[in-house]
Design an enzyme around this catalytic site. Sequence first.
Site, short mmCIF file in Angstrom:
data_model
loop_
_atom_site.label_atom_id
_atom_site.label_comp_id
_atom_site.label_asym_id
_atom_site.label_seq_id
_atom_site.Cartn_x
_atom_site.Cartn_y
_atom_site.Cartn_z
N ASP A 32 16.71 49.37 7.32
CA ASP A 32 15.32 49.06 6.95
C ASP A 32 15.25 47.64 6.38
OD1 ASP A 32 12.86 51.35 6.30
OD2 ASP A 32 12.59 49.29 5.65
N GLY A 37 8.69 50.13 3.49
CA GLY A 37 9.52 51.22 2.96
C GLY A 37 10.11 50.83 1.62
N ASP A 57 16.70 43.64 9.53
CA ASP A 57 15.44 43.55 10.28
C ASP A 57 15.77 43.71 11.76
OD1 ASP A 57 13.16 42.45 11.66
OD2 ASP A 57 12.55 41.65 9.72
N LYS A 90 6.52 41.33 17.18
CA LYS A 90 7.97 41.06 17.37
C LYS A 90 8.79 42.33 17.13
CE LYS A 90 8.36 36.19 16.15
NZ LYS A 90 8.80 35.29 15.07
N THR A 91 8.40 43.11 16.13
CA THR A 91 9.16 44.34 15.83
C THR A 91 9.12 45.30 17.00
OG1 THR A 91 8.77 44.08 13.46
CG2 THR A 91 9.29 46.30 14.22
N ASN A 98 16.23 44.84 21.25
CA ASN A 98 17.51 44.97 20.53
C ASN A 98 17.96 46.43 20.46
OD1 ASN A 98 17.83 42.24 19.98
ND2 ASN A 98 16.67 42.33 18.07
N ARG A 105 24.48 49.89 25.22
CA ARG A 105 25.89 49.59 24.97
C ARG A 105 26.64 50.82 24.44
NH1 ARG A 105 28.51 48.40 20.50
NH2 ARG A 105 26.69 47.86 19.26
N TYR A 144 -0.51 46.16 17.00
CA TYR A 144 0.17 47.46 16.86
C TYR A 144 0.08 48.24 18.17
CZ TYR A 144 1.27 52.02 14.69
OH TYR A 144 1.82 53.23 14.36
N TYR A 158 14.19 50.70 30.98
CA TYR A 158 15.63 50.88 30.69
C TYR A 158 16.12 52.20 31.29
CZ TYR A 158 17.04 47.00 27.73
OH TYR A 158 17.40 45.76 27.27
P1 NAD Z 1 6.19 53.33 7.08
O1 NAD Z 1 5.51 52.01 7.00
O2 NAD Z 1 6.28 54.16 5.86
O3 NAD Z 1 7.66 53.17 7.67
C1 NAD Z 1 8.05 52.14 8.52
C2 NAD Z 1 9.41 51.64 8.03
O4 NAD Z 1 9.89 50.61 8.92
C3 NAD Z 1 9.35 51.01 6.65
O5 NAD Z 1 10.39 51.50 5.85
C4 NAD Z 1 9.48 49.52 6.91
O6 NAD Z 1 10.04 48.82 5.82
C5 NAD Z 1 10.37 49.52 8.14
N1 NAD Z 1 10.26 48.32 8.98
C6 NAD Z 1 9.13 47.71 9.42
N2 NAD Z 1 9.45 46.68 10.20
C7 NAD Z 1 10.81 46.62 10.27
C8 NAD Z 1 11.73 45.76 10.90
N3 NAD Z 1 11.31 44.72 11.65
N4 NAD Z 1 13.05 46.00 10.75
C9 NAD Z 1 13.49 47.03 9.98
N5 NAD Z 1 12.66 47.87 9.35
C10 NAD Z 1 11.33 47.67 9.49
O7 NAD Z 1 5.44 54.14 8.23
P2 NAD Z 1 5.66 55.63 8.77
O8 NAD Z 1 4.37 56.33 8.63
O9 NAD Z 1 6.87 56.22 8.20
O10 NAD Z 1 5.88 55.34 10.32
C11 NAD Z 1 7.16 55.38 10.91
C12 NAD Z 1 7.01 55.15 12.41
O11 NAD Z 1 6.18 56.17 12.98
C13 NAD Z 1 6.38 53.81 12.76
O12 NAD Z 1 7.01 53.28 13.90
C14 NAD Z 1 4.95 54.17 13.08
O13 NAD Z 1 4.36 53.27 14.01
C15 NAD Z 1 5.11 55.56 13.67
N6 NAD Z 1 3.88 56.35 13.53
C16 NAD Z 1 3.52 56.89 12.31
C17 NAD Z 1 2.35 57.62 12.21
C18 NAD Z 1 1.91 58.25 10.92
O14 NAD Z 1 0.83 58.85 10.87
N7 NAD Z 1 2.69 58.22 9.85
C19 NAD Z 1 1.51 57.78 13.33
C20 NAD Z 1 1.91 57.20 14.53
C21 NAD Z 1 3.09 56.51 14.63
#
Ligand code: NAD
Length: 314
Positions: A32, A37, A57, A90-91, A98, A105, A144, A158
């Site tokens: 993370d 988070g 990241d 980018k994420t 990545n 791999r 998003y 992939y």
């Molecule tokens: P959240 O924001 O609590 O968790 C996302 C986590 O990813 C965080 O801990 C953040 O620090 C980390 N993060 C963000 N960018 C990063 C990066 N570049 N590198 C490493 N870590 C990174 O959100 P969540 O609700 O827990 O969502 C988790 C996943 O589920 C997300 O991908 C979100 O799009 C997806 N999602 C969630 C919901 C929902 O209702 N909670 C709905 C649809 C999709």
Amino acid sequence: MTVVLVTGGAGFLGSHLCDRLIARGDDVICVDNFFTGSRKNVGHLLGHPRFELIRHDIVQPLYVEAERIFNLACPASPQAYQFNPIKTIKTSTVGMVNMMGLARRCGARILHASTSEVYGDPEIHPQHEDYWGHVNPVGPRSCYDEGKRIAESLMMNYHQTHGTEIRIIRIFNTYGPRMAPDDGRVVSNFILQALQGHDLTVYGDGTQTRSFCYVDDLIEGMLRLMDQDQQQGPINVGNPVENTMLELAEAVLGAVGGSRSRIVHHPLPQDDPRKRCPDISRAKQYLNWEPQVPLVEGLRRTVEWYRQLLQNAT
Ligand code: NAD
Ligand code: UDP
């Protein structure tokens, strides 16, 4: 013992997933960057012999060995993903390349947290996986929505090119303990407002709908999807019970009990989807899954958690 990588593992969903994986005996590498988070979400797992936390990241390459990858890294609340929209893209693109490279791999199976947002402001209701969506490609939510859409495309490519085993979960609005209190999502906003005696901020007239899934149900669906051997295409996981935001506000007031808060209206954000409800027939068929926790019970548990959080802060 399976070695499992969870990106975004210190977030709301990721931390609950880590709990379940540790409980069932897996070896968990939690990655993370702590954007949304927090170390606190996994604080109870630090020091566990099968748990490792790495600050990283995913936009940067990652070299670890894993048999399974849950890619959850991405800010999820509109406020958080619009804070730095280019980083959000980018994420979901560079970060996703990545993670797919890592999966290829290692020969790992990879599950990606996609979203109901791939359907945008839907013209088909409820939303079935075969619906292609109605997304504004240049609107404020596009960083998003389009990021998640390209991530799904990357996965399919992939899979077709390299045979990578992929799992795409389209998550609908999920709530529960550990949602960041300041992330601006509707459930956390309403609960905190009600607990603190502030007015509940309903955006627009409050007739827009969402379908709210309790976190434990969601994580169960996610694990079942990862573990099943058949389905490579997307699967909706969410609660098919649909509520207006006015109904949600009333339900939160009921769960909190004795709140002085009133309901007030604020402007509706641009491109806010009018309605959203999953068709979960595919999840029922392939995963034998459907939600178990009704909104009233899920809200009760979530309110309890936020009440405790506020008490600990004073
Ligand atoms: P959240 O924001 O609590 O968790 C996302 C986590 O990813 C965080 O801990 C953040 O620090 C980390 N993060 C963000 N960018 C990063 C990066 N570049 N590198 C490493 N870590 C990174 O959100 P969540 O609700 O827990 O969502 C988790 C996943 O589920 C997300 O991908 C979100 O799009 C997806 N999602 C969630 C919901 C929902 O209702 N909670 C709905 C649809 C999709
Ligand atoms: N919303 C609201 N009040 C708030 C926060 C959100 O009425 O304080 C509305 C928002 O406009 C949307 C719904 O609640 O219609 C869900 O918003 P959220 O940000 O939780 O998720 P998403 O829009 O991504 O589904």
